[in-house]
Motif scaffolding. Structure first.
Motif, PDB file in Angstrom:
ATOM      1  N   PHE A 163       0.262 -36.714  13.201  1.00  0.00           N
ATOM      2  CA  PHE A 163       1.397 -35.797  13.294  1.00  0.00           C
ATOM      3  C   PHE A 163       2.152 -35.717  11.968  1.00  0.00           C
ATOM      4  CE2 PHE A 163       1.015 -36.348  17.960  1.00  0.00           C
ATOM      5  CZ  PHE A 163       0.994 -35.006  18.300  1.00  0.00           C
ATOM      6  N   PHE A 164       2.279 -36.851  11.278  1.00  0.00           N
ATOM      7  CA  PHE A 164       2.957 -36.854   9.987  1.00  0.00           C
ATOM      8  C   PHE A 164       2.172 -36.051   8.944  1.00  0.00           C
ATOM      9  CE2 PHE A 164       5.469 -41.074  10.579  1.00  0.00           C
ATOM     10  CZ  PHE A 164       6.418 -40.366  11.308  1.00  0.00           C
ATOM     11  N   TYR A 165       0.833 -36.110   9.036  1.00  0.00           N
ATOM     12  CA  TYR A 165       0.003 -35.516   7.985  1.00  0.00           C
ATOM     13  C   TYR A 165      -0.327 -34.043   8.227  1.00  0.00           C
ATOM     14  CZ  TYR A 165      -3.545 -34.988   4.420  1.00  0.00           C
ATOM     15  OH  TYR A 165      -4.247 -34.559   3.324  1.00  0.00           O
ATOM     16  N   TYR A 166      -0.623 -33.669   9.468  1.00  0.00           N
ATOM     17  CA  TYR A 166      -1.119 -32.320   9.732  1.00  0.00           C
ATOM     18  C   TYR A 166      -0.023 -31.264   9.840  1.00  0.00           C
ATOM     19  CZ  TYR A 166      -6.025 -33.404  10.433  1.00  0.00           C
ATOM     20  OH  TYR A 166      -7.321 -33.757  10.226  1.00  0.00           O
ATOM     21  N   GLY A 167       1.135 -31.644  10.329  1.00  0.00           N
ATOM     22  CA  GLY A 167       2.194 -30.658  10.529  1.00  0.00           C
ATOM     23  C   GLY A 167       2.585 -29.919   9.264  1.00  0.00           C
ATOM     24  N   TYR A 216       0.516 -23.682   4.564  1.00  0.00           N
ATOM     25  CA  TYR A 216      -0.616 -22.841   4.195  1.00  0.00           C
ATOM     26  C   TYR A 216      -0.920 -21.727   5.195  1.00  0.00           C
ATOM     27  CZ  TYR A 216      -1.320 -26.380   0.651  1.00  0.00           C
ATOM     28  OH  TYR A 216      -1.133 -27.228  -0.401  1.00  0.00           O
ATOM     29  N   LEU A 217      -0.275 -21.739   6.344  1.00  0.00           N
ATOM     30  CA  LEU A 217      -0.394 -20.593   7.245  1.00  0.00           C
ATOM     31  C   LEU A 217       0.662 -19.536   6.938  1.00  0.00           C
ATOM     32  CD1 LEU A 217      -1.332 -22.078  10.744  1.00  0.00           C
ATOM     33  CD2 LEU A 217      -2.753 -20.738   9.203  1.00  0.00           C
ATOM     34  N   THR A 237      -9.944 -36.417  11.537  1.00  0.00           N
ATOM     35  CA  THR A 237     -10.725 -35.832  12.638  1.00  0.00           C
ATOM     36  C   THR A 237     -11.858 -36.765  13.047  1.00  0.00           C
ATOM     37  OG1 THR A 237     -10.255 -33.662  11.673  1.00  0.00           O
ATOM     38  CG2 THR A 237     -11.905 -33.736  13.404  1.00  0.00           C
ATOM     39  N   VAL A 238     -12.546 -37.333  12.065  1.00  0.00           N
ATOM     40  CA  VAL A 238     -13.635 -38.278  12.346  1.00  0.00           C
ATOM     41  C   VAL A 238     -13.087 -39.544  13.005  1.00  0.00           C
ATOM     42  CG1 VAL A 238     -15.432 -39.711  11.306  1.00  0.00           C
ATOM     43  CG2 VAL A 238     -15.086 -37.376  10.502  1.00  0.00           C
ATOM     44  N   MET A 239     -11.911 -39.986  12.576  1.00  0.00           N
ATOM     45  CA  MET A 239     -11.288 -41.168  13.183  1.00  0.00           C
ATOM     46  C   MET A 239     -10.943 -40.912  14.649  1.00  0.00           C
ATOM     47  SD  MET A 239      -8.844 -42.419  10.015  1.00  0.00           S
ATOM     48  CE  MET A 239      -8.115 -43.842  10.829  1.00  0.00           C
ATOM     49  N   ALA A 240     -10.518 -39.697  14.957  1.00  0.00           N
ATOM     50  CA  ALA A 240     -10.226 -39.350  16.353  1.00  0.00           C
ATOM     51  C   ALA A 240     -11.505 -39.355  17.180  1.00  0.00           C
ATOM     52  CB  ALA A 240      -9.556 -37.978  16.422  1.00  0.00           C
ATOM     53  N   TYR A 241     -12.588 -38.859  16.586  1.00  0.00           N
ATOM     54  CA  TYR A 241     -13.890 -38.868  17.276  1.00  0.00           C
ATOM     55  C   TYR A 241     -14.349 -40.311  17.527  1.00  0.00           C
ATOM     56  CZ  TYR A 241     -18.923 -38.153  17.977  1.00  0.00           C
ATOM     57  OH  TYR A 241     -20.207 -38.175  18.477  1.00  0.00           O
ATOM     58  N   LEU A 250      -5.484 -26.532  11.059  1.00  0.00           N
ATOM     59  CA  LEU A 250      -5.098 -26.290  12.449  1.00  0.00           C
ATOM     60  C   LEU A 250      -6.233 -26.610  13.412  1.00  0.00           C
ATOM     61  CD1 LEU A 250      -2.871 -25.253  14.327  1.00  0.00           C
ATOM     62  CD2 LEU A 250      -3.783 -22.939  14.009  1.00  0.00           C
ATOM     63  N   ILE A 251      -7.463 -26.210  13.049  1.00  0.00           N
ATOM     64  CA  ILE A 251      -8.632 -26.478  13.900  1.00  0.00           C
ATOM     65  C   ILE A 251      -8.877 -27.984  14.009  1.00  0.00           C
ATOM     66  CG2 ILE A 251     -11.153 -26.263  14.045  1.00  0.00           C
ATOM     67  CD1 ILE A 251     -10.783 -23.434  12.809  1.00  0.00           C
ATOM     68  N   CYS A 252      -8.793 -28.684  12.860  1.00  0.00           N
ATOM     69  CA  CYS A 252      -8.969 -30.147  12.884  1.00  0.00           C
ATOM     70  C   CYS A 252      -7.907 -30.796  13.770  1.00  0.00           C
ATOM     71  CB  CYS A 252      -8.892 -30.708  11.466  1.00  0.00           C
ATOM     72  SG  CYS A 252     -10.317 -30.347  10.431  1.00  0.00           S
ATOM     73  N   PHE A 253      -6.678 -30.309  13.650  1.00  0.00           N
ATOM     74  CA  PHE A 253      -5.584 -30.852  14.448  1.00  0.00           C
ATOM     75  C   PHE A 253      -5.827 -30.622  15.940  1.00  0.00           C
ATOM     76  CE2 PHE A 253      -1.163 -30.439  16.166  1.00  0.00           C
ATOM     77  CZ  PHE A 253      -0.810 -31.770  16.025  1.00  0.00           C
ATOM     78  N   LEU A 254      -6.307 -29.430  16.296  1.00  0.00           N
ATOM     79  CA  LEU A 254      -6.598 -29.121  17.705  1.00  0.00           C
ATOM     80  C   LEU A 254      -7.743 -29.988  18.225  1.00  0.00           C
ATOM     81  CD1 LEU A 254      -6.255 -25.222  17.720  1.00  0.00           C
ATOM     82  CD2 LEU A 254      -4.683 -26.897  18.718  1.00  0.00           C
ATOM     83  N   MET A 255      -8.758 -30.228  17.385  1.00  0.00           N
ATOM     84  CA  MET A 255      -9.872 -31.105  17.780  1.00  0.00           C
ATOM     85  C   MET A 255      -9.375 -32.518  18.045  1.00  0.00           C
ATOM     86  SD  MET A 255     -12.842 -29.760  15.153  1.00  0.00           S
ATOM     87  CE  MET A 255     -14.022 -31.012  15.628  1.00  0.00           C
TER      88      MET A 255
END
Length: 301
Positions: free
Chosen positions: A240-244, A250-251, A107-111, A199-204
């Protein structure tokens, strides 16, 4: 006093081939990430925020693989695939510590990429090396606290019945199946604190990359668009490989199909850490240039 790790479902004749396959994957993970660390640490041209985060990612990938793979490998060769109670606690804690830290790191890397591409004039103020170190320390600390919550909530439960874990490592959901108490609270926290956080991190990250792609499309030079997109594409592939897989697992903590969950878990705990060095080196011109420079330096020595 101990648990039995059932491990990945496989026929008896596949034990040695699987041991060799996962040994090769682990070796590639260690070598690939170690090489990336050496390149980033050794090249002064890579003293940039993006590569500071990439350095953290390589460390995390090495450690995350080490939490699960060595025990999996020894279990392929042993008849008694047991793990001590304390070992199970440690494995669960470090897995979620490192996994959640990596989740926050992406998430920080995307920012970082958002600021570099969409706000280039403000980038030096909002993302310098000092701030990068603070970001890194923060996400490691949050990851540790996040894991501590789940470890304490899991092992405060009584385990007085079966001790066979239908998984290849000690994870929260398979552990809850063995508890001799009501696990409703634990499952609710799993959904909100692991699945929802991922999920929230992925959406961010997606929101950041919507802005990034929009900015890239406005670049007039086709060469400029290609270079900028190439820099971001590697990060998106890893995301995509990591978050999916974690969101999928866990959901849905009430899922009983552990064969599917194990296959998904293998991908992001074993395969992704091996692929990350390849993704970031083969798709990153600066890293490739640095590797060539290191090779030339060795030849001239």
């Amino acid at each position: 006093m101990e648990f039995v790790l059932v491990g990945l479902p496989h026929p008896e004749v596949m034990k040695i081939p699987l041991f060799m396959l996962f040994s090769f994957i682990y070796l590639c993970t260690l070598l690939g990430n170690s090489l990336l660390i050496l390149v980033v640490k050794g090249d002064p041209h890579l003293k940039k925020p993006m590569y500071h985060f990439l350095l953290n990612l390589s460390f995390l990938d090495i450690l995350l693989s080490t939490v699960t793979l060595p025990k999996m490998l020894t279990n392929f060769l042993q008849k008694e695939t047991t793990i001590s109670f304390q070992g199970c606690i440690s494995q669960l804690y470090f897995f979620h510590f490192l996994g959640s830290t990596e989740c926050f790191l992406y998430t920080v890397m995307a920012y970082d990429r958002f600021l570099a591409i969409c706000r280039p004039l403000h980038y030096p103020n909002f993302m310098n090396l000092k701030l990068c170190r603070q970001f890194s320390a923060g996400i490691w600390l949050i990851g540790s606290l996040h894991s501590m919550i789940h470890t304490m909530l899991t092992f405060r439960l009584p385990f007085c019945g079966p001790n066979r874990i239908d998984y290849f490592f000690c994870d929260v959901i398979p552990m809850l199946k063995l508890a001799c108490a009501d696990t409703t609270l634990n499952k609710a926290i799993i959904i909100t604190n692991i699945g929802a956080v991922a999920l929230i991190c992925f959406l961010m990250i997606l929101i950041s990359y919507v802005h990034i792609v929009n900015t890239i499309l406005k670049i007039k030079s086709s060469e400029g668009r290609r270079k900028t997109f190439s820099t971001c594409a590697s990060h998106m592939i890893s995301v995509f490989f990591y978050y999916g897989p974690p969101v999928f697992i866990y959901l849905s903590p009430n899922s009983i199909d552990y064969a599917i969950e194990e296959s998904v878990a293998v991908f992001y705990t074993v395969i992704t850490p091996m692929l990350n060095p390849l993704i970031y080196s083969l798709r990153n011109n600066e890293v490739k240039t640095s590797l060539k420079r290191m090779k030339c330096d060795k030849l001239y020595e």
